[in-house]
Design a protein around this motif. Structure first.
Motif, PDB file in Angstrom:
ATOM      1  N   THR A  32      -3.769   6.614  -2.183  1.00 35.35           N
ATOM      2  CA  THR A  32      -2.959   6.107  -3.291  1.00 35.35           C
ATOM      3  C   THR A  32      -2.359   4.759  -2.938  1.00 35.35           C
ATOM      4  OG1 THR A  32      -2.400   8.359  -3.979  1.00 35.35           O
ATOM      5  CG2 THR A  32      -0.966   6.586  -4.759  1.00 35.35           C
ATOM      6  N   LEU A  33      -1.867   4.644  -1.715  1.00 35.26           N
ATOM      7  CA  LEU A  33      -1.232   3.406  -1.281  1.00 35.26           C
ATOM      8  C   LEU A  33      -2.206   2.236  -1.308  1.00 35.26           C
ATOM      9  CD1 LEU A  33       1.190   1.908  -0.100  1.00 35.26           C
ATOM     10  CD2 LEU A  33       0.464   2.670   2.176  1.00 35.26           C
ATOM     11  N   ILE A  34      -3.405   2.421  -0.768  1.00 36.38           N
ATOM     12  CA  ILE A  34      -4.329   1.293  -0.695  1.00 36.38           C
ATOM     13  C   ILE A  34      -4.824   0.899  -2.087  1.00 36.38           C
ATOM     14  CG2 ILE A  34      -6.527   2.536  -0.380  1.00 36.38           C
ATOM     15  CD1 ILE A  34      -7.161   0.434   1.816  1.00 36.38           C
ATOM     16  N   ARG A  35      -4.897   1.859  -2.994  1.00 37.11           N
ATOM     17  CA  ARG A  35      -5.319   1.523  -4.358  1.00 37.11           C
ATOM     18  C   ARG A  35      -4.228   0.779  -5.119  1.00 37.11           C
ATOM     19  NH1 ARG A  35      -8.540   5.084  -2.487  1.00 37.11           N
ATOM     20  NH2 ARG A  35     -10.603   5.514  -3.362  1.00 37.11           N
ATOM     21  N   MET A  36      -3.012   0.942  -4.716  1.00 42.62           N
ATOM     22  CA  MET A  36      -1.945   0.142  -5.303  1.00 42.62           C
ATOM     23  C   MET A  36      -1.968  -1.285  -4.761  1.00 42.62           C
ATOM     24  SD  MET A  36       1.370   2.613  -5.848  1.00 42.62           S
ATOM     25  CE  MET A  36       1.559   3.124  -4.146  1.00 42.62           C
ATOM     26  N   LEU A  37      -2.419  -1.436  -3.518  1.00 41.30           N
ATOM     27  CA  LEU A  37      -2.408  -2.771  -2.908  1.00 41.30           C
ATOM     28  C   LEU A  37      -3.372  -3.729  -3.586  1.00 41.30           C
ATOM     29  CD1 LEU A  37      -2.160  -1.969   0.932  1.00 41.30           C
ATOM     30  CD2 LEU A  37      -0.326  -2.487  -0.699  1.00 41.30           C
ATOM     31  N   ASN A  38      -4.440  -3.205  -4.190  1.00 40.52           N
ATOM     32  CA  ASN A  38      -5.353  -4.117  -4.894  1.00 40.52           C
ATOM     33  C   ASN A  38      -5.294  -3.942  -6.410  1.00 40.52           C
ATOM     34  OD1 ASN A  38      -6.721  -1.746  -5.312  1.00 40.52           O
ATOM     35  ND2 ASN A  38      -8.632  -2.397  -4.336  1.00 40.52           N
ATOM     36  N   GLY A  39      -4.257  -3.255  -6.884  1.00 43.39           N
ATOM     37  CA  GLY A  39      -4.025  -3.176  -8.316  1.00 43.39           C
ATOM     38  C   GLY A  39      -4.821  -2.130  -9.055  1.00 43.39           C
ATOM     39  N   LEU A  40      -5.536  -1.253  -8.336  1.00 42.99           N
ATOM     40  CA  LEU A  40      -6.282  -0.197  -9.013  1.00 42.99           C
ATOM     41  C   LEU A  40      -5.346   0.878  -9.557  1.00 42.99           C
ATOM     42  CD1 LEU A  40      -9.355   0.232  -6.637  1.00 42.99           C
ATOM     43  CD2 LEU A  40      -9.310  -0.811  -8.910  1.00 42.99           C
ATOM     44  N   LEU A  41      -4.214   1.066  -8.909  1.00 51.40           N
ATOM     45  CA  LEU A  41      -3.172   1.962  -9.399  1.00 51.40           C
ATOM     46  C   LEU A  41      -1.875   1.183  -9.536  1.00 51.40           C
ATOM     47  CD1 LEU A  41      -3.745   5.226  -7.284  1.00 51.40           C
ATOM     48  CD2 LEU A  41      -4.391   4.828  -9.672  1.00 51.40           C
ATOM     49  N   GLU A  42      -1.140   1.471 -10.559  1.00 53.68           N
ATOM     50  CA  GLU A  42       0.134   0.774 -10.776  1.00 53.68           C
ATOM     51  C   GLU A  42       1.291   1.668 -10.336  1.00 53.68           C
ATOM     52  OE1 GLU A  42       2.756  -1.298 -14.376  1.00 53.68           O
ATOM     53  OE2 GLU A  42       0.703  -0.563 -14.745  1.00 53.68           O
ATOM     54  N   PRO A  43       2.162   1.178  -9.483  1.00 50.86           N
ATOM     55  CA  PRO A  43       3.303   1.994  -9.050  1.00 50.86           C
ATOM     56  C   PRO A  43       4.268   2.224 -10.205  1.00 50.86           C
ATOM     57  CG  PRO A  43       3.548  -0.249  -8.240  1.00 50.86           C
ATOM     58  CD  PRO A  43       2.177  -0.167  -8.846  1.00 50.86           C
ATOM     59  N   ALA A 199       1.624   2.269  10.571  1.00 54.15           N
ATOM     60  CA  ALA A 199       2.584   2.974   9.724  1.00 54.15           C
ATOM     61  C   ALA A 199       2.117   4.417   9.612  1.00 54.15           C
ATOM     62  CB  ALA A 199       2.655   2.336   8.338  1.00 54.15           C
ATOM     63  N   MET A 200       2.972   5.347  10.010  1.00 56.02           N
ATOM     64  CA  MET A 200       2.630   6.760   9.948  1.00 56.02           C
ATOM     65  C   MET A 200       3.222   7.382   8.689  1.00 56.02           C
ATOM     66  SD  MET A 200       2.709   8.121  13.858  1.00 56.02           S
ATOM     67  CE  MET A 200       1.752   9.538  13.300  1.00 56.02           C
ATOM     68  N   LEU A 201       2.359   7.949   7.847  1.00 59.81           N
ATOM     69  CA  LEU A 201       2.781   8.559   6.586  1.00 59.81           C
ATOM     70  C   LEU A 201       2.803  10.086   6.703  1.00 59.81           C
ATOM     71  CD1 LEU A 201       0.920   6.666   3.698  1.00 59.81           C
ATOM     72  CD2 LEU A 201       3.205   6.254   4.593  1.00 59.81           C
ATOM     73  N   ARG A 202       3.739  10.682   5.992  1.00 58.01           N
ATOM     74  CA  ARG A 202       3.779  12.133   5.824  1.00 58.01           C
ATOM     75  C   ARG A 202       4.338  12.442   4.441  1.00 58.01           C
ATOM     76  NH1 ARG A 202       7.669  16.656   8.701  1.00 58.01           N
ATOM     77  NH2 ARG A 202       6.336  18.477   8.280  1.00 58.01           N
ATOM     78  N   HIS A 203       3.575  13.172   3.651  1.00 58.15           N
ATOM     79  CA  HIS A 203       4.000  13.526   2.302  1.00 58.15           C
ATOM     80  C   HIS A 203       4.454  12.290   1.512  1.00 58.15           C
ATOM     81  CE1 HIS A 203       3.506  17.477   3.730  1.00 58.15           C
ATOM     82  NE2 HIS A 203       4.707  17.671   4.233  1.00 58.15           N
ATOM     83  N   GLY A 204       3.721  11.188   1.666  1.00 61.28           N
ATOM     84  CA  GLY A 204       3.991   9.984   0.894  1.00 61.28           C
ATOM     85  C   GLY A 204       5.123   9.128   1.405  1.00 61.28           C
ATOM     86  N   ARG A 205       5.720   9.490   2.520  1.00 58.44           N
ATOM     87  CA  ARG A 205       6.846   8.729   3.071  1.00 58.44           C
ATOM     88  C   ARG A 205       6.492   8.201   4.458  1.00 58.44           C
ATOM     89  NH1 ARG A 205      11.523   9.601   0.089  1.00 58.44           N
ATOM     90  NH2 ARG A 205      11.350  11.313  -1.423  1.00 58.44           N
ATOM     91  N   VAL A 206       7.049   7.049   4.775  1.00 53.70           N
ATOM     92  CA  VAL A 206       6.811   6.452   6.081  1.00 53.70           C
ATOM     93  C   VAL A 206       7.712   7.122   7.121  1.00 53.70           C
ATOM     94  CG1 VAL A 206       7.002   4.354   7.474  1.00 53.70           C
ATOM     95  CG2 VAL A 206       6.088   4.229   5.145  1.00 53.70           C
ATOM     96  N   MET A 207       7.082   7.664   8.153  1.00 56.00           N
ATOM     97  CA  MET A 207       7.829   8.271   9.248  1.00 56.00           C
ATOM     98  C   MET A 207       8.222   7.234  10.296  1.00 56.00           C
ATOM     99  SD  MET A 207       8.117  11.590   8.652  1.00 56.00           S
ATOM    100  CE  MET A 207       8.528  10.995   6.996  1.00 56.00           C
ATOM    101  N   GLN A 208       7.332   6.282  10.543  1.00 57.93           N
ATOM    102  CA  GLN A 208       7.608   5.249  11.553  1.00 57.93           C
ATOM    103  C   GLN A 208       6.616   4.120  11.401  1.00 57.93           C
ATOM    104  OE1 GLN A 208       7.861   6.743  15.573  1.00 57.93           O
ATOM    105  NE2 GLN A 208       8.356   4.754  16.461  1.00 57.93           N
ATOM    106  N   ILE A 209       7.072   2.917  11.643  1.00 56.76           N
ATOM    107  CA  ILE A 209       6.208   1.734  11.723  1.00 56.76           C
ATOM    108  C   ILE A 209       6.462   1.072  13.057  1.00 56.76           C
ATOM    109  CG2 ILE A 209       5.665  -0.542  10.776  1.00 56.76           C
ATOM    110  CD1 ILE A 209       6.490   0.449   8.043  1.00 56.76           C
ATOM    111  N   GLY A 210       5.403   0.780  13.788  1.00 57.73           N
ATOM    112  CA  GLY A 210       5.573   0.113  15.081  1.00 57.73           C
ATOM    113  C   GLY A 210       4.230  -0.111  15.738  1.00 57.73           C
ATOM    114  N   THR A 211       4.257  -0.728  16.897  1.00 61.71           N
ATOM    115  CA  THR A 211       3.033  -0.879  17.677  1.00 61.71           C
ATOM    116  C   THR A 211       2.621   0.488  18.199  1.00 61.71           C
ATOM    117  OG1 THR A 211       4.196  -1.254  19.768  1.00 61.71           O
ATOM    118  CG2 THR A 211       3.757  -3.192  18.376  1.00 61.71           C
ATOM    119  N   ALA A 212       1.383   0.578  18.658  1.00 58.47           N
ATOM    120  CA  ALA A 212       0.910   1.844  19.218  1.00 58.47           C
ATOM    121  C   ALA A 212       1.795   2.271  20.381  1.00 58.47           C
ATOM    122  CB  ALA A 212      -0.541   1.687  19.677  1.00 58.47           C
ATOM    123  N   GLU A 213       2.173   1.318  21.207  1.00 57.93           N
ATOM    124  CA  GLU A 213       3.013   1.633  22.358  1.00 57.93           C
ATOM    125  C   GLU A 213       4.386   2.129  21.921  1.00 57.93           C
ATOM    126  OE1 GLU A 213       5.251  -0.915  25.777  1.00 57.93           O
ATOM    127  OE2 GLU A 213       3.117  -1.325  25.498  1.00 57.93           O
TER     128      GLU A 213
END
Length: 400
Positions: A32-43, A199-213
């Protein structure tokens, strides 16, 4: 009522030229997120900005132009036209933009060469393996020469060996072309390997964003901690992650007295030798340095041993075990210009999987000067692991 939000309260920025990975299990909201990024789905709420322009306010014609000129997409199941040749498939994005035929075919051939498909231009998709078909998909996205690539589970349909080859190809292409890439995956190891940030997603929400380390060593919550518990740390952590400061450094233009003094102060049997701009010149050991002092020599000429095995700061920990095992000294970590960034003692490497050292700051270089009568204190930054090659004997220092 009874409606489940596919994506909720998600907010992030993707930097120009980075691979930003969105990672999550099935049902986490990735597609769903990636389809919003190119306008295929409207938030239903919020905005999506590309170069400061909110694409949610665009009409259909503007969105089509955006997809043609600004954003390319690589799909999970290749999405190739079976009746078109490899070259025609790779040129399709340019065809819909009405680029003249010769120009678009030339560009498509160029990028087919980039992805290793030179000589396959006249074949059809059903004559190619899955990995080769995905290479065509990547060439098509690159030939469009858009700034942004969206990759939706692009490698998940491939077997593990081909998948790794495609990951290598993507990293090589990114190093050369510097695209801005949003990469969707459910595979944590793939996310850790490819992403500049994840960015780690769970149930549509971001749990954490960061480098792999950052995610591996400092998980934001129990969910993330459990998720990364089985990750192969040796493939994620790098030499930069585990290196520490060398305990003894001397200036290549200095003399043996400075070398002996720093060896005495640090109770070490060797010191790394660096130039004024901190490029690694070699290593000097205590006994030859002390002998040079007794002989009245003023330079380190003839007593610096070079030819040290060095590693790049981005070398995975998995590739450090052999050089560390073969070297009696901590393995130096240098950048492409030969600047010494840190060292990796064996003990540090062995304990790195359980504890991450962050001792990566600048370190002092001792210049040549008359030897002091008093021994300086042992540096508080020196770890027992860095002393593994032994300490200088009191007799040797006394002779010097």
């Amino acid at each position: 009522m009874g409606v489940t939000a596919a994506v909720a309260d998600v907010s992030f920025e993707v930097n120009e030229g980075e691979i930003f990975v969105v990672m999550g299990l099935s049902g986490s909201g990735k597609s769903t997120l990636i389809r919003m990024l190119n306008g295929l789905l409207e938030p239903t709420a919020g905005s999506i900005e590309i170069d400061g322009v909110d694409i949610t306010a665009m009409g259909g014609k503007e969105l089509r132009r955006l997809r043609q000129e600004k954003i390319s997409m690589v799909f999970q199941h290749f999405a190739l036209f079976p009746h078109r040749t490899v070259l025609e498939n790779a040129a399709y994005g340019l065809e819909v933009r009405n680029v003249p035929k010769q120009e678009r075919l030339a560009k498509a051939k160029k990028f087919l060469d980039h992805v290793g498909l030179a000589g396959w231009e006249d074949r059809y998709p059903d004559q190619l393996s899955g990995g080769m078909q995905q290479r065509v998909g990547i060439a098509r996205a690159l030939a469009a020469e858009t700034d942004i690539l969206l990759m939706d589970e692009a490698f998940s349909a491939l077997d593990p060996l081909i998948r790794r080859e495609m990951q290598d190809l993507l990293l090589d292409l990114q190093g050369e072309l510097g695209k801005t890439i949003v990469f969707i995956t459910h595979d944590l190891n793939e996310a850790m390997r490819l992403g500049d940030r994840v960015a780690m997603l769970r149930h549509g929400r971001v749990m954490q964003i960061g480098t792999a380390e950052e995610i591996l060593t400092d998980p934001a919550n129990d969910y993330v901690a459990q998720f990364v518990a089985d990750v192969d740390r040796t493939r994620v952590l790098t030499a930069r992650s585990v290196m520490e400061k060398p305990i003894a450094l001397v200036d290549a233009n200095g003399g043996p007295r400075a070398a002996v003094r720093v060896l005495r102060e640090q109770q070490a049997s060797f010191a790394f030798v660096v130039t004024r701009d901190r490029r690694l010149a070699g290593v000097v050991f205590a006994e030859p340095a002390a002998k040079a002092v007794r002989e009245g020599r003023n330079t380190l000429a003839g007593i610096v041993e070079d030819g040290l095995h060095t590693v790049d700061p981005d070398t995975p920990v998995a590739e450090l075990f052999l050089p560390c095992a073969e070297s009696p000294l901590p393995v130096p970590v240098t950048d492409q210009g030969g600047k010494l960034l840190g060292v990796i003692p064996r003990v540090t490497l062995l304990t790195a999987l359980g504890h991450l050292s962050t001792n990566t700051g600048d370190f002092p270089v001792v210049r040549d000067e008359p030897a002091s009568e008093e021994s300086g204190p042992v540096s508080e930054e020196m770890s027992s692991a860095s002393k593994e090659s032994g300490s200088v004997s009191e007799e040797l220092i006394a002779d010097a």
